[in-house]
Enzyme design. Structure first.
Site, short mmCIF file in Angstrom:
data_model
loop_
_atom_site.label_atom_id
_atom_site.label_comp_id
_atom_site.label_asym_id
_atom_site.label_seq_id
_atom_site.Cartn_x
_atom_site.Cartn_y
_atom_site.Cartn_z
CG HIS A 234 44.22 -3.98 -44.50
ND1 HIS A 234 44.21 -3.71 -45.85
CD2 HIS A 234 43.06 -4.65 -44.24
CE1 HIS A 234 43.10 -4.21 -46.38
NE2 HIS A 234 42.39 -4.78 -45.42
CG HIS B 243 43.38 -12.93 -45.18
ND1 HIS B 243 42.14 -13.07 -44.57
CD2 HIS B 243 43.16 -12.21 -46.30
CE1 HIS B 243 41.22 -12.47 -45.30
NE2 HIS B 243 41.82 -11.92 -46.36
#
Length: 188
Positions: A44, A130
């Site tokens: 995620h 990220h």
């Protein structure tokens, strides 16, 4: 002693992208030996880490985030590079990241502000979107980099996907995968 649950809002990766990343992670494990690789279903992009929270604060955050994302449209993200956080010779986090996205920054700001409005005190570090792939360098020999080359070997072009959902996750430390979906906020 039972460990307390933590909560966070994140952009959900579509299942097909998680499958591709699972394959890429399998390839990278051979040349980039980190101690703990993330379960592919847990991939995620974190927008706001809340930590531990009461039901009342979570309910408030849910209401404010729902309002903040009411008119937000889905958008395209492109995973195009790898990197790490920590010391150059023994990084603590290995990640994949997307090309710069104004839409992603806008959604993060909306979710972040909504969580602050709900009473959460959030990290003040700059947003560095990220996808965490692994943690803790797993060798005594120093890490030597070469991440761009690794990405180019497994993915010759950016990996594009539609960011169409923000999710409220709960951490279940002793499970794998360890992130449980509590609420989904579909983008238009």
């Amino acid at each position: 002693m039972e460990q307390q649950s933590h909560y966070f809002f994140a952009v959900k990766l579509p299942e097909d992208i998680k499958q591709i990343m699972k394959s890429h992670m399998g390839t990278m494990k051979e040349s980039i030996p980190f101690s703990r690789w993330v379960h592919y279903l847990d991939l995620h992009i974190t927008l706001a880490f809340l930590g531990a929270a009461t039901k009342e604060k979570l309910s408030n955050a849910d209401n404010y985030v729902k309002q903040a994302l009411e008119d937000v449209k889905a958008f395209t993200l492109n995973i195009d590079h790898l990197g790490f956080f920590g010391k150059e010779d023994s990084p603590r986090v290995f990640w994949a990241a997307t090309m710069e996205s104004l839409e992603l920054n806008d959604i993060r700001n909306k979710v972040f502000s909504a969580c602050e409005q709900a009473g959460f005190q959030l990290e003040s570090r700059p947003f560095r979107p990220h996808i965490t792939l692994a943690r803790k360098w797993g060798r005594e020999t120093p890490f030597h980099g070469g991440l761009l080359q690794v990405w180019e070997e497994i993915q010759s072009q950016p990996l594009s996907f539609q960011a169409s959902e923000v999710v409220l996750y709960q951490t279940r430390v002793h499970q794998s995968p360890k992130y449980e979906t509590l609420k989904i906020y579909p983008l238009q």
